[in-house]
Design an enzyme around this catalytic site. Structure first.
Site, PDB file in Angstrom:
ATOM      1  N   ARG A 185       1.052  -1.061  -0.159  1.00 50.25           N
ATOM      2  CA  ARG A 185      -0.042  -0.223  -0.167  1.00 50.25           C
ATOM      3  C   ARG A 185       1.053   1.108   0.111  1.00 50.25           C
ATOM      4  NH1 ARG A 185      -3.864  -1.793  -1.447  1.00 50.25           N
ATOM      5  NH2 ARG A 185      -5.829  -2.302  -0.558  1.00 50.25           N
TER       6      ARG A 185
ATOM      7  N   GLU B  53      -2.224   8.123  -4.179  1.00 48.37           N
ATOM      8  CA  GLU B  53      -2.265   7.957  -5.856  1.00 48.37           C
ATOM      9  C   GLU B  53      -3.636   8.078  -6.526  1.00 48.37           C
ATOM     10  OE1 GLU B  53      -1.042   3.307  -5.159  1.00 48.37           O
ATOM     11  OE2 GLU B  53      -2.589   2.931  -5.840  1.00 48.37           O
TER      12      GLU B  53
ATOM     13  N   HIS C  28      -1.035   0.535  -9.857  1.00 47.78           N
ATOM     14  CA  HIS C  28      -1.506   0.086  -8.586  1.00 47.78           C
ATOM     15  C   HIS C  28      -2.176  -1.785  -9.238  1.00 47.78           C
ATOM     16  CE1 HIS C  28      -3.169  -0.613  -4.957  1.00 47.78           C
ATOM     17  NE2 HIS C  28      -3.524  -1.736  -5.245  1.00 47.78           N
TER      18      HIS C  28
HETATM   19  C1  8YV Z   1      -7.127  -4.123  -5.715  1.00 45.65           C
HETATM   20  C2  8YV Z   1      -5.284  -4.549  -4.414  1.00 45.65           C
HETATM   21  O1  8YV Z   1      -7.514  -4.226  -7.273  1.00 45.65           O
HETATM   22  O2  8YV Z   1      -6.294  -5.372  -3.097  1.00 45.65           O
HETATM   23  C3  8YV Z   1      -6.299  -4.924  -2.843  1.00 45.65           C
HETATM   24  O3  8YV Z   1      -5.667  -4.620  -1.739  1.00 45.65           O
HETATM   25  O4  8YV Z   1      -4.699  -3.339  -3.219  1.00 45.65           O
HETATM   26  C4  8YV Z   1      -5.610  -4.917  -5.747  1.00 45.65           C
HETATM   27  O5  8YV Z   1      -5.613  -5.757  -5.872  1.00 45.65           O
HETATM   28  C5  8YV Z   1      -7.102  -2.489  -5.845  1.00 45.65           C
HETATM   29  O6  8YV Z   1      -7.211  -2.442  -3.783  1.00 45.65           O
HETATM   30  C6  8YV Z   1      -8.643  -2.366  -5.917  1.00 45.65           C
HETATM   31  O7  8YV Z   1      -9.704  -2.322  -5.018  1.00 45.65           O
END
Ligand code: 8YV
Length: 329
Positions: free
Chosen positions: A235, A264, A282
């Site tokens: 993150r 972001e 991402h």
């Molecule tokens: C998501 C992610 O696509 O699952 C997660 O925590 O970071 C990604 O796989 C993104 O967060 C959108 O919700």
């Protein structure tokens, strides 16, 4: 029919599934600003989000809301204290993305170590005139030491892949994983400082929490080897991006791969002018199969939490199961 909000564009066939059970308000446009999200969620029984912030104000504006299903494993966009206080269930989509995300962690780590993005930009810019013995020298993955910070499901999938590269695996986590997992992965638990000093390639796979904010800042970067790489598939905010820019410019570390960023998609513009970094928007879970599995699991959670479908009342991935069956407050 109960009403739901789907806050983001998702696969149309998943919307069709949801329409079998619910009256669906589907946002097919841009990310909803907070005021519009609050307005559109106000009369809903459930919502499907993907990283949209849901806090006390949104919950208070939606007195019928009983569940918010996040299409992501990470749920730092949910204020879980507010969810618990209002007896609203949060759900996420773990497991289905482990392998794709681990694959991508390797892709970024390898691209950083072997300078793939940097050399590709140079080639595209028409600068390739001749072969040189020292052109884009990188660092080896095989036989090196992999340092994994965050040994959850994705961290374990990532570490498992290190066997084929004959790497030594060291890890740091809130708590040690079970001895049989350590043995299976051939992974050694070490302190964060030890990991930073010893690893040739550091990969971050830990959830974002207040405590994990800037897990990697200037002090941590200074502990790393000058030949080391840092990869963040966790993150934004776990790395101090400004400190990383500085460390890459001054060659405190060799290279980095980032899939996630502070603030972001408005990332620190200085990142764009640093050559020894690979930047992706991402997309670690972004394969067709995995994103479909995530969308369907998010739908399964919503359908079951709202008392519909074959698993009525038993959503597969409750974050705060203690609120199930409690009246909304
Ligand atoms: C998501 C992610 O696509 O699952 C997660 O925590 O970071 C990604 O796989 C993104 O967060 C959108 O919700």
């Amino acid at each position: 029919m109960q009403k739901i909000l789907v806050a983001r564009p998702i696969f149309p066939d998943v919307i069709e599934r949801l329409k079998q059970y619910f009256d669906v308000d589907w946002n097919q446009g841009d990310v909803l600003p907070a005021d519009e999200l609050t307005r559109r969620i106000a009369d809903k029984d459930g919502a499907l989000t993907a990283g949209d912030p849901i806090g006390a104000a949104v919950l208070a504006a939606a007195p019928r809301l009983r569940v918010v299903s996040n299409m992501a494993v990470g749920y730092n966009n949910f204020d879980m204290a507010a969810f618990n206080a209002s007896n609203v269930l949060g759900t996420n989509t773990p497991d289905v993305l482990n392998e794709s995300t681990a694959d991508f962690g390797w892709a970024l780590m390898m691209a950083a170590a072997r300078r793939i993005a940097e050399s590709e930009h140079w080639l595209r810019a028409g600068q390739w005139q001749k072969w040189t013995y020292d052109g884009f020298l990188g660092s080896d993955l095989h036989g090196s030491t992999l340092g994994v910070i965050g040994m959850g499901r994705i961290g374990q999938a990532l570490a498992r892949r290190a066997k084929g590269f004959n790497m030594q695996v060291i890890y740091h986590n809130r708590s040690r994983v079970a001895p049989e997992i350590e043995a299976d992965l051939n992974a050694q638990y070490v302190s964060k400082q030890d990991l930073l000093r010893r690893a040739d390639h550091v990969v971050l796979v830990l959830p974002y929490t207040k405590e994990n904010h800037h897990t990697i800042g200037a002090a941590e970067l200074a502990m790393m080897k000058p030949t080391a790489t840092l990869t963040n598939i966790a993150r934004g905010g776990i790395v101090d991006d400004a400190a990383l820019v500085e460390a890459l410019r001054s060659k405190t570390i060799a290279a980095a791969g980032l899939d996630v960023f502070e603030g972001e998609p408005d990332l620190n513009p200085d990142l764009l002018s640093v050559p020894n970094i690979v930047l992706t928007p991402h997309i670690a879970s972004a394969t067709e199969a995995t994103r479909r599995a995530m969308a369907n699991l998010a739908a399964d959670n919503l359908i079951a939490a709202l008392g519909e479908g074959p698993r009525a009342g038993q959503p597969p991935n409750p974050i705060n199961p203690e609120v199930i069956g409690k009246a909304r407050s």
